[in-house]
Enzyme design. Structure first.
Site, PDB file in Angstrom:
ATOM      1  N   LYS A  51      75.083 -16.974   6.183  1.00  0.00           N
ATOM      2  CA  LYS A  51      75.911 -15.843   5.728  1.00  0.00           C
ATOM      3  C   LYS A  51      76.129 -15.925   4.223  1.00  0.00           C
ATOM      4  O   LYS A  51      76.043 -14.913   3.518  1.00  0.00           O
ATOM      5  CB  LYS A  51      77.253 -15.837   6.484  1.00  0.00           C
ATOM      6  CG  LYS A  51      77.088 -15.458   7.951  1.00  0.00           C
ATOM      7  CD  LYS A  51      78.327 -15.673   8.798  1.00  0.00           C
ATOM      8  CE  LYS A  51      77.959 -15.428  10.271  1.00  0.00           C
ATOM      9  NZ  LYS A  51      79.064 -15.601  11.201  1.00  0.00           N
ATOM     10  N   GLN A  95      84.792 -18.083  11.298  1.00  0.00           N
ATOM     11  CA  GLN A  95      83.660 -18.464  12.138  1.00  0.00           C
ATOM     12  C   GLN A  95      84.155 -19.006  13.479  1.00  0.00           C
ATOM     13  O   GLN A  95      85.040 -19.856  13.525  1.00  0.00           O
ATOM     14  CB  GLN A  95      82.805 -19.519  11.391  1.00  0.00           C
ATOM     15  CG  GLN A  95      81.524 -19.902  12.097  1.00  0.00           C
ATOM     16  CD  GLN A  95      80.512 -18.758  12.190  1.00  0.00           C
ATOM     17  OE1 GLN A  95      80.493 -17.849  11.366  1.00  0.00           O
ATOM     18  NE2 GLN A  95      79.673 -18.803  13.202  1.00  0.00           N
ATOM     19  N   ASP A 118      83.752  -8.557  11.127  1.00  0.00           N
ATOM     20  CA  ASP A 118      83.094  -8.796  12.420  1.00  0.00           C
ATOM     21  C   ASP A 118      83.295  -7.617  13.368  1.00  0.00           C
ATOM     22  O   ASP A 118      82.532  -7.457  14.327  1.00  0.00           O
ATOM     23  CB  ASP A 118      83.724 -10.026  13.111  1.00  0.00           C
ATOM     24  CG  ASP A 118      83.019 -11.327  12.774  1.00  0.00           C
ATOM     25  OD1 ASP A 118      81.784 -11.317  12.671  1.00  0.00           O
ATOM     26  OD2 ASP A 118      83.715 -12.350  12.648  1.00  0.00           O
TER      27      ASP A 118
HETATM   28  N1  GUN Z   1      80.115 -17.386  15.945  1.00  0.00           N
HETATM   29  C1  GUN Z   1      78.920 -17.015  16.477  1.00  0.00           C
HETATM   30  N2  GUN Z   1      78.643 -15.729  16.161  1.00  0.00           N
HETATM   31  C2  GUN Z   1      79.681 -15.273  15.427  1.00  0.00           C
HETATM   32  C3  GUN Z   1      79.958 -14.032  14.792  1.00  0.00           C
HETATM   33  O1  GUN Z   1      79.211 -13.054  14.876  1.00  0.00           O
HETATM   34  N3  GUN Z   1      81.141 -13.978  14.108  1.00  0.00           N
HETATM   35  C4  GUN Z   1      81.999 -15.019  14.029  1.00  0.00           C
HETATM   36  N4  GUN Z   1      83.136 -14.850  13.337  1.00  0.00           N
HETATM   37  N5  GUN Z   1      81.757 -16.187  14.598  1.00  0.00           N
HETATM   38  C5  GUN Z   1      80.610 -16.311  15.291  1.00  0.00           C
END
Ligand code: GUN
Length: 299
Positions: A51, A95, A118
């Protein structure tokens, strides 16, 4: 035909780089994203790194906050509230998964809905389910995969709509089967496909005769986390098959939820793993950050 999420994501990221540069000129600063990681789960570390790299490529200002897994829920909330108040922060992502002593739902609610990149905040989820955008006026493309819902749409379903747009296949009237009913992928995907005039079946671990259900699908999307669950007898000839799963096999290689080799010649379009949905999810996170910035600046 193989749908290369990797290539489409690269194309979108170059376009976003230009959008972000223009925004910096116009507003005096670029969109900004803060990613919070709690603890040092190795998978999370890789996701967060991807990211941050994508943000850097798109010229989005980004910052990573690494917190110890011993942090209390209330201290994590305080950190989030500080970012909620910071006018120079447009997107906040925590996350997942979080350590067991922290209530995930509580944390996702703590992020201001306007900064929830998200799309996991209940206000964003509710908006998606209750809002009926003007789909007739929307021309879908890889760059503009969903009509304007006025809220943040979760990254993976949004990325999948971009992949579907890349095939040029009309969605209106198609039978879509979504296997997996998670809040992150399955449920929002089903609503988005309904809004595109698909007839949607939401299948899951208790669905009886799953292969027969899947064989009805013009569009089959699988997000369950079981390697090679979907075999050749699940595919309608000419279908579009989208594989969200990423599973590590005992030999160390990666496999999706779909048996790619067995299904690739039956489907008209199919995504590989890796290089399919994964790069699109991260790309849509960048788009969501840009969109949150744009909405904040328009206020
Ligand atoms: N953990 C695995 N996939 C995601 C996601 O798309 N967003 C977040 N915040 N955590 C994750």
């Amino acid at each position: 035909m193989i749908i290369s999420g990797k290539d489409i994501a690269a194309q979108l990221r170059s376009d976003m780089q230009q959008q972000v540069d223009a925004m910096r000129e116009m507003y005096g600063r670029a969109p900004s994203l803060v990613v919070i990681q709690v603890g040092d789960d190795p998978a999370s570390t890789i996701y967060v790194r991807n990211k941050m790299r994508a943000a850097e490529f798109c010229h989005i200002q980004s910052r990573q906050i690494l917190l110890p897994s011993s942090i209390t829920e209330s201290d994590l909330c305080k950190q989030i509230e500080e970012l909620n108040r910071d006018n120079n922060v447009d997107g906040i992502l925590v996350q997942l998964p979080l350590p067991e002593h922290i209530d995930e739902e509580h944390i996702l609610r703590a992020i201001r809905a306007e900064k929830d990149v998200d799309g996991f905040h209940p206000d964003n989820a509710a908006y998606l389910w209750l809002h009926q955008p003007l789909v007739k006026k929307h021309v879908a493309s890889i760059y503009n995969p969903v009509p304007d819902y006025g809220c943040t749409i979760p990254c993976t379903p949004k990325g999948i709509l971009s992949l579907l747009a890349s095939t040029g296949v009309e969605l209106d009237g198609k039978r879509a089967v979504m296997v997996g009913r998670s809040d992150i992928v399955g449920k929002p995907m089903a609503k988005l496909l309904m809004d595109r005039q698909c007839t949607v079946t939401l299948a899951h671990s208790h669905t009886s005769d799953l292969p027969a259900v899947c064989r009805e699908a013009d569009i089959l999307i699988v997000a369950v986390g079981k390697p090679k669950l979907i075999s050749a007898d699940c595919i309608k000839p000419g279908a579009i098959v989208i594989d969200v799963g990423i599973n590590r096999l005992p030999d160390g290689t990666l496999s999706g939820d779909v048996d790619f080799e067995a299904c690739k010649d039956i489907a008209a379009h199919i995504t590989p793993v890796p290089g399919g949905v994964g790069p699109m999810t991260v790309t849509m996170l960048m788009q969501n950050t840009i969109d949150c910035f744009r909405r904040r600046m328009a206020k």
